[in-house]
Design an enzyme around this catalytic site. Structure first.
Site, PDB file in Angstrom:
ATOM      1  CB  SER A   1      25.516  97.870   8.071  1.00  0.00           C
ATOM      2  OG  SER A   1      25.244  97.116   9.215  1.00  0.00           O
TER       3      SER A   1
ATOM      4  CG  ASP B   1      25.917  89.929   6.905  1.00  0.00           C
ATOM      5  OD1 ASP B   1      26.333  89.970   8.084  1.00  0.00           O
ATOM      6  OD2 ASP B   1      25.734  90.953   6.223  1.00  0.00           O
TER       7      ASP B   1
ATOM      8  CG  HIS C   1      27.969  93.021   8.205  1.00  0.00           C
ATOM      9  ND1 HIS C   1      26.611  92.949   7.969  1.00  0.00           N
ATOM     10  CD2 HIS C   1      28.184  94.254   8.732  1.00  0.00           C
ATOM     11  CE1 HIS C   1      26.041  94.075   8.336  1.00  0.00           C
ATOM     12  NE2 HIS C   1      26.976  94.894   8.791  1.00  0.00           N
TER      13      HIS C   1
END
Length: 338
Positions: free
Chosen positions: A150, A277, A305
């Site tokens: 991320s 996502d 995610h």
């Protein structure tokens, strides 16, 4: 390979990942690991690393050390750290394969506030690059790899693109990378994604607010507006951008988004993203022509995610992403290298 036949760009591949039959949706894939997964057992030996500007970061070491070994530097996501389950899970797999792990707790992200007003952000590659230099100086024969998730994925990709062929890293990997930051910030301010945004903003405000006082905010930083912010764009306009020298949130997003750095990566890199996502806008996936020849972008149809939960024996939850990353690193940085 003859230079005339070398690939002109990277490649995009469809993943073999298949979600658990009970966890096919993006929100289930995203939320279940956070809420239901037990924390993978792992003890870190924590080092405080002094930085050139007088601040510090903490490094969580795990795995038996020896000269010339493979070292994986792991970079957590937004509001993550040593307790991040995805980081601990991959660390355990790598240690079992003979790696040493150095988990980078990004500046200001730990239990102890950092000394300077600034914190980490999506474009903050300086501390990672300094750590890599320190590791290389300590052991020039160490074989380095880096992995980020991320926000950490954004930092890893940007750092690799900035350093290009000068990078001391043999291979890099990233997961759930936000290739374009502004569309992702807008996505998180819509629909169900606002719940993720609200939770992350609570943690961010707590992380920043605990430093003021005793520290004083620099000119241009509006702490009151930061605490009132109801979106990432408002938060970044009030705090992140002025704190770190950007004109506003959109300038910050434009200059720090990792997608622009994929073309200059010069080491083997695997990037894994899910098409569903819930944190990322759907139209941000780069084209193969925008990837350096050393970059492979693996896309899954599902996975959420930093989720990617597959089904094991008797229906148990298995964390496919961690196994995929560990297997790829074993291939990219093989133990029998001479």
């Amino acid at each position: 390979m003859d230079a005339s036949h070398a690939p002109a760009h990277g490649r995009i591949i469809d993943s073999e990942f298949r979600p658990h039959r009970w966890l096919r949706g993006p929100h289930a894939q995203t939320i279940v690991p956070t809420l239901l997964r037990p924390s993978p057992p792992l003890d870190f030996d924590v080092e405080t690393l002094e930085l050139p500007d007088g601040d510090f970061v903490r490094i969580g070491w795990a795995g038996a050390p020896h000269p010339g070994q493979r070292v994986a530097v792991l970079v957590h996501g937004l509001t993550g750290g040593f307790t991040s389950k995805y980081l601990r899970g991959l660390a355990g797999l790598l240690i079992a394969r003979g790696w040493r792990v150095a988990a980078l707790e990004l500046r200001g992200g730990g239990a102890q506030p950092n000394r300077l007003p600034r914190n980490y952000h999506h474009g903050d590659t300086g501390d990672l690059r300094f750590l890599l230099k320190v590791l290389h100086d300590r052991d020039p024969n160490a074989r380095l790899a880096i992995v980020g998730w991320s926000l950490g994925a954004n930092i890893v990709i940007k750092a690799m693109g900035e350093d290009a062929a000068a990078s001391p890293v043999e291979a890099a990997a990233a997961a759930s990378a936000p290739f374009l930051l502004e569309p992702c910030a807008q996505k998180l301010d819509t629909g169900f994604a606002r719940l993720y945004q609200r939770r992350l903003l609570i943690d961010l405000k707590r992380m920043v607010g605990r430093k003021y006082p005793p520290l004083k905010a620099p000119p241009g930083v509006d702490l009151a507006a930061m605490q009132r912010a109801r979106s990432f764009i408002e938060f970044d306009d009030a705090y992140t951008a002025p704190m770190h020298g950007f004109r506003d949130a959109r300038d910050y997003y434009a200059r720090c988004a990792c997608g622009a750095f994929l073309k200059t990566v010069a080491r083997p890199m695997l990037v894994i993203n899910a098409r569903d996502d819930p944190f990322l806008a759907r139209d941000i996936v780069p084209r193969a022509s925008e990837l350096a020849p050393s970059v492979t972008l693996e896309l899954t149809r599902r996975g959420g995610h930093v989720g990617f939960i597959a089904e094991g024996q008797r229906g148990r939850l298995t964390y496919w992403l961690e196994t995929r990353l560990a297997d790829w690193l074993e291939t990219a940085v093989p133990a029998d290298h001479t």
